[in-house]
Write a protein that holds these residues in place. Structure first.
Motif, PDB file in Angstrom:
ATOM      1  N   UNK A 347       0.864  -1.174   0.000  1.00  0.00           N
ATOM      2  CA  UNK A 347       0.000   0.000   0.000  1.00  0.00           C
ATOM      3  C   UNK A 347       0.904   1.230   0.000  1.00  0.00           C
ATOM      4  N   UNK A 348       0.815   2.037  -1.057  1.00  0.00           N
ATOM      5  CA  UNK A 348       1.675   3.201  -1.202  1.00  0.00           C
ATOM      6  C   UNK A 348       1.023   4.484  -0.712  1.00  0.00           C
ATOM      7  N   UNK A 349      -0.306   4.539  -0.712  1.00  0.00           N
ATOM      8  CA  UNK A 349      -1.002   5.708  -0.171  1.00  0.00           C
ATOM      9  C   UNK A 349      -2.458   5.343   0.061  1.00  0.00           C
ATOM     10  N   UNK A 350      -3.088   6.037   1.001  1.00  0.00           N
ATOM     11  CA  UNK A 350      -4.486   5.773   1.334  1.00  0.00           C
ATOM     12  C   UNK A 350      -5.102   7.063   1.850  1.00  0.00           C
ATOM     13  N   UNK A 351      -6.365   7.327   1.460  1.00  0.00           N
ATOM     14  CA  UNK A 351      -7.062   8.542   1.871  1.00  0.00           C
ATOM     15  C   UNK A 351      -8.531   8.212   2.135  1.00  0.00           C
ATOM     16  N   UNK A 352      -9.141   8.932   3.128  1.00  0.00           N
ATOM     17  CA  UNK A 352     -10.576   8.851   3.342  1.00  0.00           C
ATOM     18  C   UNK A 352     -11.298   9.530   2.176  1.00  0.00           C
ATOM     19  N   UNK A 353     -12.497   9.032   1.876  1.00  0.00           N
ATOM     20  CA  UNK A 353     -13.246   9.520   0.729  1.00  0.00           C
ATOM     21  C   UNK A 353     -14.730   9.396   1.012  1.00  0.00           C
TER      22      UNK A 353
END
Length: 927
Positions: A347-353
């Motif tokens: 996992x290189x990046x993760x954001x709430x959406x």
């Protein structure tokens, strides 16, 4: 600086996790179509289709990888096969093993299947044999020999009255076995490569087979002849006959002839008419996915399909991709209904959406983006980028987000507030190298800023609104040569007037975003000793946070560009930094797998979260500041919730209670109060701790008698737990003696009536038998080696006897006792040889020695990796892991230890073989 009413965060607790549940291998869907069964190393995970959650998990006690499994047609029985050559029958709803037995196969089982009555189980082995088991009466009914190589496919004919079994192995033929006569009645030959699947018609008279030779064959089972060979021009992994008397005109079925669906290397489902060998329907690719004809023919296409299932009750098809995604399509139009991601890679990046942070968007080591719904874990896979997506950012309007990738492009995506569907609405591509960082405007969706490996920063204007189905083409309004090395991070200030950039050149820079579209340099932040990974503006103060590969996080003043504070605590690179608690606290994540919570005013780390086992690239806080999400190179995604002081106190009380119990246990062992110590260890339900106590008892004076007295004083429930632990200990050769000592006491002194009252006692005893046999075989080999040693010694005595001794004199075969000298070791020679070895080893080491400084420099150079390259190391590691997994031989801990002991035994024999016969048999010198 801070609001007086603001309460600092003190701890985070795991709210939910998205973990790998499928890493390749077999997949099966239950008859009621509610559950997915799939392998994940040493486990079989049961995933509920409606929620996407792992609801059950079965795992072998010996931690051996599961090579195959089968679920019965009535969904009641689950049977697994492991590398230890054990078959286990499970009550999978309770995750309890109800029976285990030896597979009889000499090497692992490769394929398994139940018949339609759920009474017969067929296992195909890597030893080229097939066994058929009656699971009700619990015995082997057939041993079918004649296959060539690994039997990778076994399947019963759906009409059980025919008693027929189909199998396929390395010779690419399909063998038909008559179970009444236990004979192979014919071999259906048509394929020239591995046969991958079989599908039967409703009346059972026709069958379709698929293969990696890019053909499907339609068979008449009455005449046992091929009726039609259909070239499908792709390696086919799955084939399904479509149901009859169903309106499937939307996918090209316009006649009553036989039709089937194929899934293979091209990654799309295709419908074929059997009588004409014509493709009547091809599933449409995602509109944003542009594929060249060359890519379409790739054998390692990540979108290729590996399994295909028909779900008649819900009128759906399910497919499994090479990237471990499980996709559900609804008939009659094959519309995508559900998608599950079995394995995320790094996992290189993760954001709430989404509204109320209902979704998360994830960039993995892949060219696809994944949008997870947190409530159900169902996923949308977004196609568009053509190379690894490196990072993401979300606009204030949480339904809009942007991504950038190694393909030198930037894309903007929009989520529909009603359906939750996500589509690409804009794209731009003018960087000359990988784009490793992106930041969205904060006030409104007016622009995005990107930083690239080409050392430039670009600002891209967005249209006022995105309408229609067309993808808007973006062009940069300004481009600035910002740094001397890769730009790893960019951040837009809360008022959209400033831009910060962090680079591999160890500096961060502050830029003005003027109305004319130009970037103006305001100042440079210098002080980090290594490349800067991330920069972030405070939401309330005129300060900037930066984190670096030098293991520090710094706060900078936007007024004079001076360093205000330095936070030190990570043991390795700090990869991400964000502000929480209205700018009064910081969260940092590092390549040490830790997430740290800092209070800015006191410069103190108030909490360290042992979040992951590898680099934590992704770190993002929710808009309400009550949650955060982390994503790591260990492929796990964790959602954390802010924990209240009461919950924290309860958790600390539990931890303190565990510590006190362990201290009490240590004191009891010191005082030799073994009964209380054993009872306390069992109450902790920690087999390793109990084993430590058992070892202490056995090492005491008269340990055997003391162990017997102690065990017999235990309560019934404690004895039951001890028996369960013995099964685990017995799988390891290092602990088998302790396990056998406990078993001897229990089986000798406890009546069978009491033992039968123990829960799952039959399963425990069946689990003990195969490993006990293995230990006995090992001891038998050791005994044989010692007898051989005795024999050689006696031969030496005869050879060295006086000439007057008759050659046919009977040899003394009495066992050697402790008082009889066997041989003497020449210590000087041994010492000399060891010295020679030591000198040789020293020479070998000296060739590899380096100066202390050079190693440190090498480590620093290795750590100087830009954000755009952060997935490359994982690629190399993954390939290396695959080669090791392919070339190496996987062994359990018990097998390794057993082989070590066998090697020691063999070494003893080798020494004897090389001993020269001395003329003085009573003094044998080993040099």
């Amino acid at each position: 600086m801070a609001n007086k009413n603001l309460q600092f965060k003190t701890n985070y607790a795991v709210s939910s996790k998205i973990e790998p549940f499928y890493k390749g291998g077999k997949v099966q869907i239950s008859k009621d179509e509610k559950y997915i069964f799939c392998t994940c190393g040493s486990r079989v995970n049961v995933v509920e289709i409606s929620t996407g959650k792992i609801v059950h998990c079965v795992e072998h006690d010996d931690q051996e990888d599961i090579t195959s499994f089968a679920l019965s047609c009535d969904d009641e029985l689950l049977v697994t096969a492991s590398r230890a050559l054990l078959l286990k029958q499970w009550d999978w709803r309770q995750a309890s093993c109800t029976r285990s037995w030896k597979a009889i196969h000499t090497i692992p089982v490769a394929s398994m299947t139940f018949d339609s009555t759920s009474t017969l189980l067929a296992t195909g082995g890597c030893d080229a044999t097939i066994k058929v088991w009656d699971v009700v009466k619990q015995y082997c009914t057939h041993n079918l020999k004649g296959s060539s190589g690994v039997v990778h496919l076994v399947q019963f004919h759906p009409d059980i009255s025919r008693l027929q079994l189909f199998s396929s192995s390395l010779d690419c033929g399909i063998r038909l076995w008559d179970l009444r006569s236990s004979q192979c009645v014919c071999v259906l030959e048509s394929h020239y490569s591995a046969v991958t699947s079989l599908s039967f018609s409703r009346n059972g008279d026709a069958m379709v087979s698929s293969g990696r030779d890019k053909i499907c064959t339609v068979w008449d089972l009455k005449s046992r002849q091929a009726k039609r060979t259909v070239p499908v021009y792709e390696a086919v992994e799955g084939v399904v006959l479509l149901p009859e008397k169903t309106d499937l005109s939307q996918i090209g079925v316009k006649s009553k002839n036989l039709h089937f669906v194929t899934a293979g290397s091209k990654g799309v489902l295709r419908v074929w008419e059997a009588s004409t060998a014509r493709c009547v329907y091809t599933q449409a690719l995602p509109s944003t996915l542009a594929l060249s004809s060359e890519e379409d023919e790739e054998e390692d296409n990540p979108r290729s399909l590996t399994h295909l299932f028909h779900l008649p009750s819900s009128s759906r098809l399910a497919a499994v991709t090479a990237e471990h995604n499980i996709l559900f399509y609804q008939l009659p139009d094959l519309a995508t209904q559900q998608q599950f991601v079995g394995y995320n890679d790094e996992v290189l990046d993760v954001k709430f959406l989404g509204k109320d942070d209902s979704h998360i968007v994830v960039a993995t080591n892949s060219c696809q983006l994944k949008v997870f719904q947190l409530l159900t874990n169902s996923c949308q896979i977004l196609y568009g980028h053509t190379d690894t997506v490196l990072t993401l950012d979300v606009f204030k309007k949480a339904s809009l987000f942007a991504s950038c990738a190694k393909d030198r492009s930037v894309r903007v995506w929009q989520m529909d507030s009603d359906s939750g569907q996500v589509r690409c609405v804009a794209q731009g591509s003018s960087h000359t190298n990988a784009v490793g960082s992106i930041s969205c405007s904060r006030l409104k969706a007016s622009f995005v800023a990107t930083g690239s490996q080409d050392c430039t920063v670009k600002v891209w204007d967005l249209p006022a609104e995105f309408s229609g189905a067309e993808i808007h083409q973006l062009s940069p309004r300004t481009t600035e040569k910002a740094h001397d090395k890769d730009v790893n991070s960019v951040a837009v200030s809360p008022n959209d007037k400033l831009l910060a950039s962090g680079s591999q050149d160890r500096t961060a820079k502050l830029w003005s975003l003027s109305g004319d579209g130009n970037l103006g340099l305001l100042g440079v932040f210098r002080g980090h000793r290594r490349g800067i990974w991330s920069v972030c503006f405070s939401p309330v103060d005129q300060v900037l946070a930066s984190c670096s590969a030098d293991g520090t996080t710094k706060l900078w003043s936007l007024q004079d560009f001076s360093c205000l504070k330095t936070f030190e605590g990570h043991d390795a690179s700090v990869l991400k930094v964000i502000f929480v608690s209205r700018g009064t606290q910081l969260l940092t994540s590092g390549s040490d797998g830790l997430v740290k919570l800092w209070t800015i005013k006191t410069n103190e780390c108030v909490k360290t979260l042992d979040a992951h086992q590898d680099k934590v690239w992704g770190l993002h806080g929710s808009r309400k500041d009550d949650k955060m999400v982390t994503g790591s190179a260990d492929s796990n995604i964790t959602v954390w919730a802010d924990v209240t002081e009461v919950e924290l106190a309860e958790e600390q009380a539990k931890q303190e209670d565990q510590i006190l119990k362990k201290q009490e246990l240590s004191n009891l062992l010191h005082e030799k109060k073994y009964l209380k110590a054993l009872g306390l260890a069992i109450s902790l339900d920690q087999p390793h701790t109990v084993l430590t106590v058992i070892k202490e008892i056995r090492q005491a004076e008269d340990g055997g008698d003391l162990l017997e007295k102690t065990l017999l004083k235990l309560r019934v429930d404690q004895k039951e737990s001890l028996l369960r632990y013995c099964v685990v200990w017995n799988t390891n050769a290092r602990n088998c003696l302790d396990a056998q000592a406990v078993l001897r006491v229990l089986l000798t002194h406890l009546p069978p009536e009491e033992l039968l009252q123990y829960q799952a006692v039959r399963t425990h005893l069946e689990g003990l038998i195969p490993y006990t046999e293995r230990h006995m075989e090992r001891i038998g080999r050791l005994l044989q080696a010692s007898m051989f040693l005795n024999y050689i010694w006696q031969k030496m005595r005869v050879a060295g006897a006086s000439s007057g001794m008759e050659q046919d004199e009977e040899m003394d075969t009495t066992p050697l006792t402790q008082t009889q000298p066997l041989f003497f070791i020449d210590k000087e020679n041994v010492k000399g040889s060891s010295d020679e070895r030591g000198e040789h080893d020293d020479d070998g080491d000296s060739e590899q020695e380096e100066e202390p400084g050079s190693r440190k420099e090498d480590e620093e150079e290795a750590d100087e990796v830009s954000a755009s390259k952060k997935a490359s190391a994982s690629d190399v590691r993954e390939k290396t892991g695959e080669s090791i997994k392919t070339n190496g031989h996987h062994q359990s801990e018990s097998e390794e230890s057993s082989e070590e002991e066998e090697l020691e035994d063999d070494h003893a024999v080798q020494v004897v073989k090389n001993v020269p016969v001395s003329s003085a048999p009573q003094c044998l010198t080993l040099s």
